[in-house]
Design a protein around this motif. Structure first.
Motif, PDB file in Angstrom:
ATOM      1  N   ALA A 137       0.834  -1.211   0.000  1.00  0.00           N
ATOM      2  CA  ALA A 137       0.000   0.000   0.000  1.00  0.00           C
ATOM      3  C   ALA A 137       0.861   1.250   0.000  1.00  0.00           C
ATOM      4  N   LYS A 138       1.975   1.210   0.742  1.00  0.00           N
ATOM      5  CA  LYS A 138       2.870   2.362   0.818  1.00  0.00           C
ATOM      6  C   LYS A 138       3.522   2.643  -0.535  1.00  0.00           C
ATOM      7  N   THR A 139       3.952   1.554  -1.206  1.00  0.00           N
ATOM      8  CA  THR A 139       4.574   1.708  -2.517  1.00  0.00           C
ATOM      9  C   THR A 139       3.604   2.308  -3.524  1.00  0.00           C
ATOM     10  N   SER A 140       2.355   1.840  -3.485  1.00  0.00           N
ATOM     11  CA  SER A 140       1.329   2.338  -4.401  1.00  0.00           C
ATOM     12  C   SER A 140       1.040   3.805  -4.150  1.00  0.00           C
ATOM     13  N   GLU A 141       1.011   4.207  -2.869  1.00  0.00           N
ATOM     14  CA  GLU A 141       0.711   5.595  -2.517  1.00  0.00           C
ATOM     15  C   GLU A 141       1.846   6.521  -2.918  1.00  0.00           C
ATOM     16  N   GLU A 142       3.093   6.071  -2.712  1.00  0.00           N
ATOM     17  CA  GLU A 142       4.238   6.925  -2.988  1.00  0.00           C
ATOM     18  C   GLU A 142       4.387   7.223  -4.476  1.00  0.00           C
ATOM     19  N   SER A 143       3.831   6.346  -5.304  1.00  0.00           N
ATOM     20  CA  SER A 143       3.976   6.544  -6.737  1.00  0.00           C
ATOM     21  C   SER A 143       3.210   7.753  -7.254  1.00  0.00           C
ATOM     22  N   VAL A 144       2.285   8.280  -6.433  1.00  0.00           N
ATOM     23  CA  VAL A 144       1.503   9.433  -6.882  1.00  0.00           C
ATOM     24  C   VAL A 144       1.665  10.638  -5.952  1.00  0.00           C
ATOM     25  N   VAL A 145       2.729  10.610  -5.138  1.00  0.00           N
ATOM     26  CA  VAL A 145       2.919  11.697  -4.180  1.00  0.00           C
ATOM     27  C   VAL A 145       3.279  13.004  -4.867  1.00  0.00           C
ATOM     28  N   ASN A 146       4.223  12.948  -5.770  1.00  0.00           N
ATOM     29  CA  ASN A 146       4.715  14.184  -6.375  1.00  0.00           C
ATOM     30  C   ASN A 146       5.036  13.941  -7.843  1.00  0.00           C
ATOM     31  N   ASN A 147       4.263  14.515  -8.717  1.00  0.00           N
ATOM     32  CA  ASN A 147       4.468  14.316 -10.145  1.00  0.00           C
ATOM     33  C   ASN A 147       5.697  15.069 -10.664  1.00  0.00           C
ATOM     34  N   ASN A 148       6.090  16.112  -9.953  1.00  0.00           N
ATOM     35  CA  ASN A 148       7.247  16.892 -10.373  1.00  0.00           C
ATOM     36  C   ASN A 148       8.351  16.718  -9.333  1.00  0.00           C
ATOM     37  N   GLU A 149       9.199  15.695  -9.547  1.00  0.00           N
ATOM     38  CA  GLU A 149      10.203  15.343  -8.556  1.00  0.00           C
ATOM     39  C   GLU A 149      11.271  16.417  -8.388  1.00  0.00           C
ATOM     40  N   THR A 150      11.432  17.304  -9.395  1.00  0.00           N
ATOM     41  CA  THR A 150      12.487  18.308  -9.316  1.00  0.00           C
ATOM     42  C   THR A 150      12.072  19.542  -8.526  1.00  0.00           C
ATOM     43  N   LYS A 207      11.160  21.052  -5.348  1.00  0.00           N
ATOM     44  CA  LYS A 207      11.119  20.867  -3.900  1.00  0.00           C
ATOM     45  C   LYS A 207      10.698  22.149  -3.191  1.00  0.00           C
ATOM     46  N   THR A 208      10.794  23.262  -3.878  1.00  0.00           N
ATOM     47  CA  THR A 208      10.494  24.550  -3.246  1.00  0.00           C
ATOM     48  C   THR A 208       9.014  24.688  -2.922  1.00  0.00           C
ATOM     49  N   THR A 209       8.152  24.329  -3.870  1.00  0.00           N
ATOM     50  CA  THR A 209       6.715  24.523  -3.675  1.00  0.00           C
ATOM     51  C   THR A 209       6.173  23.776  -2.464  1.00  0.00           C
ATOM     52  N   PRO A 210       6.421  22.458  -2.327  1.00  0.00           N
ATOM     53  CA  PRO A 210       5.894  21.768  -1.151  1.00  0.00           C
ATOM     54  C   PRO A 210       6.487  22.277   0.153  1.00  0.00           C
ATOM     55  N   PHE A 211       7.791  22.598   0.164  1.00  0.00           N
ATOM     56  CA  PHE A 211       8.409  23.112   1.384  1.00  0.00           C
ATOM     57  C   PHE A 211       7.823  24.462   1.774  1.00  0.00           C
ATOM     58  N   LEU A 212       7.629  25.327   0.781  1.00  0.00           N
ATOM     59  CA  LEU A 212       7.073  26.647   1.057  1.00  0.00           C
ATOM     60  C   LEU A 212       5.640  26.542   1.553  1.00  0.00           C
ATOM     61  N   LEU A 213       4.866  25.649   0.951  1.00  0.00           N
ATOM     62  CA  LEU A 213       3.487  25.430   1.380  1.00  0.00           C
ATOM     63  C   LEU A 213       3.434  24.952   2.826  1.00  0.00           C
ATOM     64  N   LEU A 214       4.244  23.941   3.161  1.00  0.00           N
ATOM     65  CA  LEU A 214       4.223  23.380   4.512  1.00  0.00           C
ATOM     66  C   LEU A 214       4.731  24.375   5.548  1.00  0.00           C
ATOM     67  N   LEU A 215       5.783  25.109   5.209  1.00  0.00           N
ATOM     68  CA  LEU A 215       6.332  26.093   6.149  1.00  0.00           C
ATOM     69  C   LEU A 215       5.312  27.175   6.458  1.00  0.00           C
ATOM     70  N   SER A 216       4.693  27.733   5.411  1.00  0.00           N
ATOM     71  CA  SER A 216       3.722  28.810   5.630  1.00  0.00           C
ATOM     72  C   SER A 216       2.488  28.302   6.363  1.00  0.00           C
ATOM     73  N   GLY A 260       8.077  16.794   2.559  1.00  0.00           N
ATOM     74  CA  GLY A 260       8.886  17.770   3.274  1.00  0.00           C
ATOM     75  C   GLY A 260       8.520  17.976   4.728  1.00  0.00           C
ATOM     76  N   SER A 261       7.392  17.408   5.191  1.00  0.00           N
ATOM     77  CA  SER A 261       6.961  17.662   6.571  1.00  0.00           C
ATOM     78  C   SER A 261       7.944  17.096   7.590  1.00  0.00           C
ATOM     79  N   ILE A 262       8.504  15.920   7.298  1.00  0.00           N
ATOM     80  CA  ILE A 262       9.459  15.312   8.228  1.00  0.00           C
ATOM     81  C   ILE A 262      10.722  16.152   8.311  1.00  0.00           C
ATOM     82  N   GLU A 263      11.238  16.563   7.156  1.00  0.00           N
ATOM     83  CA  GLU A 263      12.478  17.353   7.136  1.00  0.00           C
ATOM     84  C   GLU A 263      12.298  18.701   7.844  1.00  0.00           C
ATOM     85  N   LEU A 264      11.208  19.387   7.550  1.00  0.00           N
ATOM     86  CA  LEU A 264      10.973  20.689   8.177  1.00  0.00           C
ATOM     87  C   LEU A 264      10.762  20.576   9.684  1.00  0.00           C
ATOM     88  N   SER A 265       9.994  19.575  10.111  1.00  0.00           N
ATOM     89  CA  SER A 265       9.751  19.411  11.549  1.00  0.00           C
ATOM     90  C   SER A 265      11.046  19.068  12.279  1.00  0.00           C
TER      91      SER A 265
END
Length: 394
Positions: free
Chosen positions: A205-218, A220-229, A278-283
């Motif tokens: 289940a984890k493998t299946s979920e991770e395959s659709v986590v982020n379509n743009n692997e390059t 990293k700024t957008t998710p980090f900025l979203l989570l931080l704000s 990015g939630s783990i890294e930021l926390s």
């Protein structure tokens, strides 16, 4: 000597980064038992003892503002991976074992504090409450309780001593018991056939979920900025809401902040936010800074009871282990379930998967999810233990 807030915070972050790099790239065995966050606390404590910075008005303001505002944000981010839907897949018996371990830890703290209270300083119940938060969840929960109960920075030194030394001994013991799993199951009458299937299904289940986590692997700024704000917004909102709540001598406004942000984090984890990277890294970055801030107010001269606290931690673990053996016999738990339930509480995400892998790599997801459950209950459990200890304290 440092007198400006910017230099003060810079030194704390540089020390955290340097120690993290050192531990990650060193082959010394001691770093397996003394993680970077513990080394950070005592390194900063040494600098504080030597007067490396002055408690100027700007430094005091930076300390207060950062600690007050970052901690709720960190709790929110830490809880974003607490997917209750996935945790349910563990099955009732394993989840029951986790809560049995948490309850036994709470009882063990009450017993240990009662036995050792004559040799502990006044207010030591707060130190143990913070430790119980860590041993029911993780270091983030410990930091939350430190803030909620206003645990003195020096007392946190005792907490981290026990949390590193006694915890390391407990991990070694649980790993040493792995070869006796079959004999233990025969003694308790446990049925171990379901564990491999549960672990395999969770991994798929984890493998299946991770395959659709982020379509743009390059990107990293957008998710980090979203989570931080978002995390900072949650911090501001939870503090504003907490200011409207009734308070008591124990359930202060800070306790309300921690409780509100915990609920918000668990709720947000059931949405698509859990899939934002990015939630783990930021926390973790926030946690390192918070631990550094707390240590910057401590002094080595105040750590006069270290051997007593280390012994107290061992006594707490003894009673916890004894109760888990009794639970295993009564409820027919196998050794893996007992061990992973215990370490998911006491060790968290850092060590529960290691113990799980010692039994079978297919069981690693079980260890991860049980540890994430600890993040959910650790703060509330630690505060409850603190309340019980405060009632016993004389």
């Amino acid at each position: 000597m440092i007198t400006s807030a910017f230099a003060y915070v810079t030194v704390l972050l540089f020390l955290a980064a340097g120690l993290k790099v050192l531990v990650a790239n060193s082959k010394f065995k001691i770093f397996e038992f003394l993680p970077a966050i513990v080394l950070l606390y005592f390194s900063v404590m040494v600098l504080s003892t030597l007067g490396f910075w002055q408690q100027t008005e700007s430094i005091n303001q930076a300390y207060s503002l950062l600690k007050t505002n970052l901690l709720p944000a960190m709790i929110f981010l830490m809880l974003l991976q607490s997917d209750i839907g996935q945790i349910k897949k563990l099955g009732g018996k394993i989840i029951f074992a986790f809560f049995a371990a948490a309850i036994s830890i709470g009882i063990a703290f009450v017993i240990g504090f009662t036995l050792f209270q004559p040799w502990l300083v006044e207010g030591s119940w707060k130190t143990l409450a913070a430790l119980s938060g860590s041993w029911m969840g993780g270091t983030g929960n410990m930091a939350a309780i430190q803030m909620a109960l206003d645990v003195p920075p020096a007392s946190m030194g005792y907490t981290l001593l026990i949390d590193s030394i006694d915890y390391a001994l407990w991990v070694m013991l649980l790993l040493a018991l792995v070869p006796y799993a079959k004999r233990f199951a025969q003694w308790t009458g446990a049925d171990t056939r379901l564990l491999e299937n549960i672990g395999s299904s969770l991994a798929d289940a984890k493998t299946s979920e991770e395959s659709v986590v982020n379509n743009n692997e390059t990107d990293k700024t957008t998710p980090f900025l979203l989570l931080l704000s978002l995390s900072l917004l949650v911090s501001v909102g939870s503090q504003a809401l907490a200011s409207l709540m009734p308070t008591t001598a124990f359930f202060t406004q800070t306790t309300w902040v921690v409780s509100i942000v915990t609920v918000l984090g668990v709720v947000a984890a059931q949405t698509r936010l859990k899939r934002v990277e990015g939630s783990i890294e930021l926390s973790n970055i926030m946690l390192y800074l918070i631990i550094g801030l707390i240590a910057s107010r401590a002094d080595f001269a105040e750590l006069t009871q270290a051997p007593t606290y280390i012994l107290l931690g061992l006594v707490i673990l003894f009673f916890h282990g004894l109760m888990m053996v009794i639970f295993a016999k009564v409820f027919k738990f196998d050794l893996f379930t007992c061990g992973i339930a215990s370490l998911a509480n006491i060790g968290g995400v850092a060590s529960a998967p290691i113990l799980a892998a010692a039994y079978s790599r297919a069981l690693i997801p079980v260890g991860v999810l049980m540890a994430m459950l600890g993040y959910i209950v650790g703060t509330g459990g630690g505060l409850l233990v603190g309340k019980l200890l405060s009632m016993i304290a004389v």
